[in-house]
Design an enzyme around this catalytic site. Sequence first.
Site, PDB file in Angstrom:
ATOM      1  N   THR A  24       0.831  -1.210   0.000  1.00 21.63           N
ATOM      2  CA  THR A  24       0.000   0.000   0.000  1.00 21.63           C
ATOM      3  C   THR A  24       0.866   1.261   0.000  1.00 21.63           C
ATOM      4  OG1 THR A  24      -0.228  -0.273   2.388  1.00 21.63           O
ATOM      5  CG2 THR A  24      -2.082  -0.961   1.054  1.00 21.63           C
ATOM      6  N   HIS A 115      -0.251 -16.315  -5.351  1.00 21.67           N
ATOM      7  CA  HIS A 115      -1.337 -15.994  -6.274  1.00 21.67           C
ATOM      8  C   HIS A 115      -0.827 -15.624  -7.662  1.00 21.67           C
ATOM      9  CE1 HIS A 115      -3.719 -15.018  -2.383  1.00 21.67           C
ATOM     10  NE2 HIS A 115      -3.779 -16.300  -2.685  1.00 21.67           N
ATOM     11  N   CYS A 136      -0.262 -24.641 -23.015  1.00 22.47           N
ATOM     12  CA  CYS A 136       0.913 -25.271 -23.622  1.00 22.47           C
ATOM     13  C   CYS A 136       2.201 -24.847 -22.918  1.00 22.47           C
ATOM     14  CB  CYS A 136       0.977 -24.907 -25.101  1.00 22.47           C
ATOM     15  SG  CYS A 136       1.316 -23.149 -25.387  1.00 22.47           S
TER      16      CYS A 136
HETATM   17 ZN    ZN Z   1      -0.642 -22.141 -25.813  1.00 25.18          ZN
END
Ligand code: ZN
Length: 254
Positions: A24, A115, A136
């Site tokens: 912050t 996260h 991929c």
């Molecule tokens: Zn891809």
Amino acid sequence: MEDLRELLRGAERVVAFTGAGVSTESGIPDFRSPGGLWSRFDPSELTFGRYVVDAAVRARSWQMRREFFAKPVQPNAAHRALARLEQAGRCLGVVTQNIDGLHQQAGSRTVVELHGTAREVMCLGHAPTSGVPDGCGWRAPYTWAFEALDAGDPDPSCPRCGGLVKSATVSFEQVLFPGVVEAAYDLVSRSDLLLTVGSSLQVYPAAVLPEVALGSGARLVIVNDEPTPLDRRAALVVRGRAGEVLGPAVDALV
Ligand SMILES: [Zn+2]
């Protein structure tokens, strides 16, 4: 403050666990605070499940990501203090709930991002289910997506396989990336002092990491501007802003 210096002085393997409160002071508002992104974007709309089926949700997510990066931000005194502690050989690394990449920018080398990171985008594959990306493996800096959008592609797709592309963050209803919680547990269980900074310690796995540390014999220090459920288990609780507390505390050490 003197108590904090004393505890840090006596520790050889500090691990920091950081939440929104560490950023912050860099000008990144807590998503849930007034003026935060979730006051303007509806989190129940931007779930992983909706993202993968609805181009309008993807467009809105890219708009949100643009706002996230609209204002340049820099690491603050708290990020720099933790990086200095690591460079001095006193800190094993940082586990963070934040997606802003500011720990790495400040110079921290071992950073577990629970996260994910907003600094990159990733392939999700063509039709991922149950909150699990199925891409991929293609990744690119976040600017790739903005350049594609600016070039007139409203829904940029993976240049390698044509799959969906999303910010490399963990969205609502998305499963945490494989191995990340294990890496956090591993780091925390090797610490002799867990320094939690700017996290309310209420959601999984944030609420569990202090237990892991205490269970392995580490001491717990909590720096936060509000009470947390684990305050009574801590060797020390410091109320205050992260940079204002950590900067001077670490200055005295390294
Ligand atoms: Zn891809």
